[in-house]
Design an enzyme around this catalytic site. Structure first.
Site, PDB file in Angstrom:
ATOM      1  N   PHE A 357      -0.480   2.551   1.033  1.00  0.00           N
ATOM      2  CA  PHE A 357      -1.092   2.361  -0.288  1.00  0.00           C
ATOM      3  C   PHE A 357      -0.421   1.291  -1.144  1.00  0.00           C
ATOM      4  CE2 PHE A 357      -0.819   6.929   0.900  1.00  0.00           C
ATOM      5  CZ  PHE A 357      -2.070   7.015   1.504  1.00  0.00           C
ATOM      6  N   CYS A 358       0.073   0.228  -0.502  1.00  0.00           N
ATOM      7  CA  CYS A 358       0.760  -0.859  -1.223  1.00  0.00           C
ATOM      8  C   CYS A 358       1.905  -0.323  -2.080  1.00  0.00           C
ATOM      9  CB  CYS A 358      -0.226  -1.645  -2.090  1.00  0.00           C
ATOM     10  SG  CYS A 358      -1.461  -2.544  -1.145  1.00  0.00           S
TER      11      CYS A 358
END
Length: 446
Positions: A357-358
């Site tokens: 998720f970055c």
């Protein structure tokens, strides 16, 4: 809740076996669907669409007026004082934070206090220009205002505090008021990444004591490629912008340039007028029904907690109490995160996200990875190996119903009970888990 409808609420998607199923969108933290009201605002502008500023024609004057009105809408959404602050339109939160990090004229020895919770967008721009001092998290993935104060009081004194308004991984909402107050008392410039917070909570920058804030339209029902940086005017009064070009200047020769005033100086090139108008329409719609939205999301968060607690072998990450958005990150014992996401989609028509998720540093802590495991993670990434650690994230918004959350719980319990069905999935060239009998769905006419 009385918020308006979203485009695509009734989309049907193919699931394994060929039947069509109503799509359950639980990937709102990545991107929200467009609001019908936002689309209408764009359609209303299109007949009048023209280049903004300096045009003498009626269309140009009208478009320019709508574009500048959009700034006011963004300022109203986040409670900024237009006398001291200005809204600069960007493509998204990432561009806004990069532009701000550049414009603050940081030096390599300057310190930026940030946290282990952050999205890469609120880590990498600061690391490029200064030194990071990171507030770490506990086993729940949270930190306290006292930990932030300790970091602020360390020497050398920091110039900036950069913190997320809400985690894109766990939905946790830190105590911004206490954090910002502590920073402001110490003369530290306060920056908030509000990409996740803005669609879910009312924000009052003035009351909080937040100096600058960044947000994205595509997180808040305006997916037309626009975001905004709300920043004190004095920050943009001097110096060169991140992007140089037409519209950012008053005069240019081969040897000299006279820059325009804010916000024009930081909006070089033809602007995304439709995106700005969409963003302002979304902002106005959010402001119209905060009580209804907040009540709806409290119910969704409670429902997520209840459903996930009944899934055998499910491990959830992040806090289970306190102020949270309707977001949940989890893994299912014995099922790779990519396979779990693929089964939810292919068998039940439920859209979620899987991976890191970055937010790789945050996920490393939530997954309790050792330094050696993180190093291996990086080696695998350099080698192009795609089977990396991660989790599944389900995220809801105003369009999510209790029925959707119940459907997620039912699907997870069924998957937990049928691990053998996962053996039929293959891994394609992109590293995705794919059931052989399901092809990628391409809408008719695409």
């Amino acid at each position: 809740m009385t918020a308006g409808r979203l485009v695509g609420e009734d989309v049907q998607v193919p699931t394994r076996g060929g039947q069509l199923t109503r799509y359950v969108d639980l990937d709102a933290a990545a991107t929200s669907s467009a609001s019908v009201r936002v689309v209408q605002a764009v359609q209303d502008l299109l007949p009048w669409y023209s280049s903004v500023h300096r045009g003498a024609g009626a269309k140009s004057r009208y478009t320019s007026a709508r574009y500048e009105e959009a700034r006011e809408g963004v300022l109203r959404l986040v409670g900024a004082d237009p006398r001291s602050h200005v809204a600069v339109f960007t493509r998204n939160t990432t561009e806004a934070l990069n532009a701000l990090a550049f414009r603050l004229d940081l030096r390599p020895d300057d310190v930026v206090v940030t946290t282990a919770v952050e999205h890469h967008a609120n880590l990498l721009p600061w690391r490029r220009h200064a030194r990071l001092r990171v507030v770490d998290v506990d086993s729940r993935g949270t930190f306290t205002p006292e930990q932030v104060v300790t970091a602020l009081d360390r020497s050398p004194a920091p110039r900036v505090l950069a913190v997320s308004g809400a985690s894109n991984v766990t939905g946790w909402v830190p105590d911004l008021a206490a954090i910002a107050t502590a920073a402001r008392e110490r003369g530290v410039f306060v920056v908030v990444d509000a990409a996740q917070l803005a669609p879910h909570r009312p924000i009052d920058m003035t009351a909080l004591g937040v100096d600058a804030l960044a947000l994205s339209g595509h997180k808040m029902y305006a997916p037309f490629g626009s975001g905004a940086l709300v920043v004190p005017r004095h920050v943009l009064r001097h110096g060169e912008p991140l992007l140089a070009g037409g519209g950012a200047v008053r005069a240019v020769s081969f040897g000299d340039v006279v820059w325009a005033d804010a916000p024009d100086r930081d909006e070089a090139g033809s602007p995304n007028v439709l995106g700005a108008v969409a963003l302002a329409a979304a902002a106005d719609e959010l402001r119209s029904d905060w009580p209804g939205l907040l009540a709806h999301e409290r119910v969704l968060t409670e429902a997520l907690d209840a459903e996930l607690s009944t899934v055998p072998g499910l491990r959830r990450y992040g806090p289970s109490s306190g102020d949270r958005l309707p977001v949940a990150a989890f893994n299912l014992e014995g099922v790779p995160h990519g396979l779990l996401a693929a089964r939810l989609s292919a068998e039940y028509g439920i859209g979620v996200r899987s991976g890191c998720f970055c937010a790789h540093p945050y996920m490393a802590r939530l997954l309790d990875l050792t330094e050696k495991q993180v190093e291996r993670f990086h080696q695998d990434a350099r080698a192009g190996r795609r089977q990396l650690p991660g989790a599944v994230r389900a995220s809801a918004n105003r369009a999510t119903s209790i029925r959707d959350v119940i459907a997620l719980g039912e699907a997870l319990r069924a998957i937990a009970a049928t691990p053998e069905d996962g053996l039929r999935y293959r891994i394609d060239v992109h590293g995705d888990h794919v059931p052989p009998e399901v092809r990628d769905h391409v809408p008719a006419g695409a």
